[in-house]
Design an enzyme around this catalytic site. Structure first.
Site, PDB file in Angstrom:
ATOM      1  N   GLY A 140     -17.258  20.917   8.504  1.00  0.00           N
ATOM      2  CA  GLY A 140     -17.814  22.220   8.845  1.00  0.00           C
ATOM      3  C   GLY A 140     -16.800  23.068   9.585  1.00  0.00           C
ATOM      4  N   GLY A 141     -16.898  23.076  10.910  1.00  0.00           N
ATOM      5  CA  GLY A 141     -16.055  23.935  11.738  1.00  0.00           C
ATOM      6  C   GLY A 141     -14.573  23.903  11.392  1.00  0.00           C
TER       7      GLY A 141
ATOM      8  CD  GLU B 177     -26.105  23.514   9.716  1.00  0.00           C
ATOM      9  OE1 GLU B 177     -25.683  24.309   8.864  1.00  0.00           O
ATOM     10  OE2 GLU B 177     -25.360  22.926  10.527  1.00  0.00           O
TER      11      GLU B 177
ATOM     12  CG  HIS C 212     -26.002  20.773   5.544  1.00  0.00           C
ATOM     13  ND1 HIS C 212     -26.461  21.179   6.772  1.00  0.00           N
ATOM     14  CD2 HIS C 212     -24.722  20.403   5.717  1.00  0.00           C
ATOM     15  CE1 HIS C 212     -25.477  21.060   7.651  1.00  0.00           C
ATOM     16  NE2 HIS C 212     -24.403  20.590   7.036  1.00  0.00           N
TER      17      HIS C 212
ATOM     18  CG  ASN D 265     -21.120  23.329   4.952  1.00  0.00           C
ATOM     19  OD1 ASN D 265     -21.290  24.475   4.534  1.00  0.00           O
ATOM     20  ND2 ASN D 265     -22.055  22.652   5.598  1.00  0.00           N
ATOM     21  CD1 TRP D 266     -15.433  27.028   4.128  1.00  0.00           C
ATOM     22  CD2 TRP D 266     -15.448  29.146   3.380  1.00  0.00           C
ATOM     23  NE1 TRP D 266     -14.201  27.293   3.558  1.00  0.00           N
ATOM     24  CE2 TRP D 266     -14.187  28.583   3.098  1.00  0.00           C
ATOM     25  CE3 TRP D 266     -15.702  30.467   3.000  1.00  0.00           C
ATOM     26  CZ2 TRP D 266     -13.178  29.297   2.459  1.00  0.00           C
ATOM     27  CZ3 TRP D 266     -14.697  31.184   2.353  1.00  0.00           C
ATOM     28  CH2 TRP D 266     -13.440  30.597   2.093  1.00  0.00           C
TER      29      TRP D 266
HETATM   30  P1  PGA Z   1     -19.100  20.064  11.530  1.00  0.00           P
HETATM   31  O1  PGA Z   1     -20.145  20.304  10.344  1.00  0.00           O
HETATM   32  O2  PGA Z   1     -17.844  19.483  10.913  1.00  0.00           O
HETATM   33  O3  PGA Z   1     -18.867  21.415  12.128  1.00  0.00           O
HETATM   34  O4  PGA Z   1     -19.729  19.107  12.476  1.00  0.00           O
HETATM   35  C1  PGA Z   1     -20.299  19.386   9.306  1.00  0.00           C
HETATM   36  C2  PGA Z   1     -21.366  19.878   8.347  1.00  0.00           C
HETATM   37  O5  PGA Z   1     -22.353  20.479   8.772  1.00  0.00           O
HETATM   38  O6  PGA Z   1     -21.257  19.663   7.132  1.00  0.00           O
END
Ligand code: PGA
Length: 251
Positions: free
Chosen positions: A233-234, A97, A95, A9-10
């Site tokens: 993510g990261g 966010e 998600h 997930n960019w």
């Molecule tokens: P993260 O993010 O690996 O940076 O914790 C995961 C995500 O939000 O899908």
């Protein structure tokens, strides 16, 4: 055994030159495929570039959200059919966010899920509790409500076309990963809840873990009985790290 999937997930990161370098590295390393699937979910403007660079390779791609509507006067929105036009297989739905920053509640998430399935995409349905909810011991209640809203809207037939990602909100981008056992417990809960309606589907459904997955913790997480890969993510922005996580899933 369920096949594993690692989806990157960019988020709102990227740039044409940087994407090309990253995607080229992934293509070179993943080549024609291995024993786990590998996908990237990129910002909308980069879907064309991603399609161009990944077409014909073992990597698949997708988007990070979509509209619940098929078309119409919805300025700024992007439909499932538009994503399909760019070869997307996956789309993240719900998600944390999107839920917390853009006010997407369970009903909206369920409507987006239905739109994704109707558009022929595989929704990656994200579920997860906040730290406050975990400490208040209502994790299962929260996850159940998130899941049930989607089952109600899409039915088990809709769920059959999806992937689930358990992402504890307190573990996203914080460097604080759930322990393998904490993650396993919630994965097992999700599977058991689905099994109440359809045992075979519950057994077959991929449930990914997300939240600070790194090369250092991926092997242990992916070794748990009900963890079928990761939503990253990261670490998905660094070719070496993402590839190491994909390799951990192939073990
Ligand atoms: P993260 O993010 O690996 O940076 O914790 C995961 C995500 O939000 O899908």
């Amino acid at each position: 055994m369920r096949r594993k999937l690692v989806a990157g997930n960019w988020k709102m990161h990227g740039g044409l030159a940087r994407n090309r370098a990253l995607l080229d590295s992934l293509v070179q390393a993943v080549g024609t495929g291995g024993s786990a699937d590998c996908a990237v979910c990129v910002p909308f403007p980069y879907l064309a570039q991603t399609q161009e660079l990944l077409k014909g390779t073992a990597l698949t791609w997708g988007a990070q959200t979509l509209s619940e509507h098929a078309q119409g006067a919805y300025t700024g929105e992007v439909s499932a059919a538009m994503l399909a036009d760019f070869g997307c297989r996956y789309v993240l739905v719900g998600h944390s966010e999107r839920r917390s920053l853009y006010g997407e509640g369970n009903e909206t998430v369920a409507a987006k899920f239905v739109a994704a399935v109707q558009g022929g995409l595989t929704p990656v349905l994200c579920l997860g509790e906040t730290l406050e909810q975990r400490e208040g011991e209502i994790t299962e209640k929260v996850i159940a409500a998130q899941l049930d809203a989607v089952v109600q809207a899409a039915g088990m037939n809709g769920l059959a076309k999806a992937v689930i990602a358990y992402e504890p909100v307190w573990a996203i981008g914080t460097g604080r990963t759930a322990t393998p056992q904490q993650a396993q417990d919630v994965h097992a809960f999700i599977r058991a809840r689905l099994a109440e309606s359809d045992v075979a589907l519950a057994q077959r459904l991929q449930i990914l873990y997300g939240g600070s997955v790194k090369p250092q913790n991926a092997v242990e997480l992916f070794g748990m009985a009900d963890i079928d890969g990761g939503l990253i993510g990261g670490a998905a922005l660094v070719a070496e790290d993402f590839l190491a996580i994909c390799a951990a899933a192939a073990k």
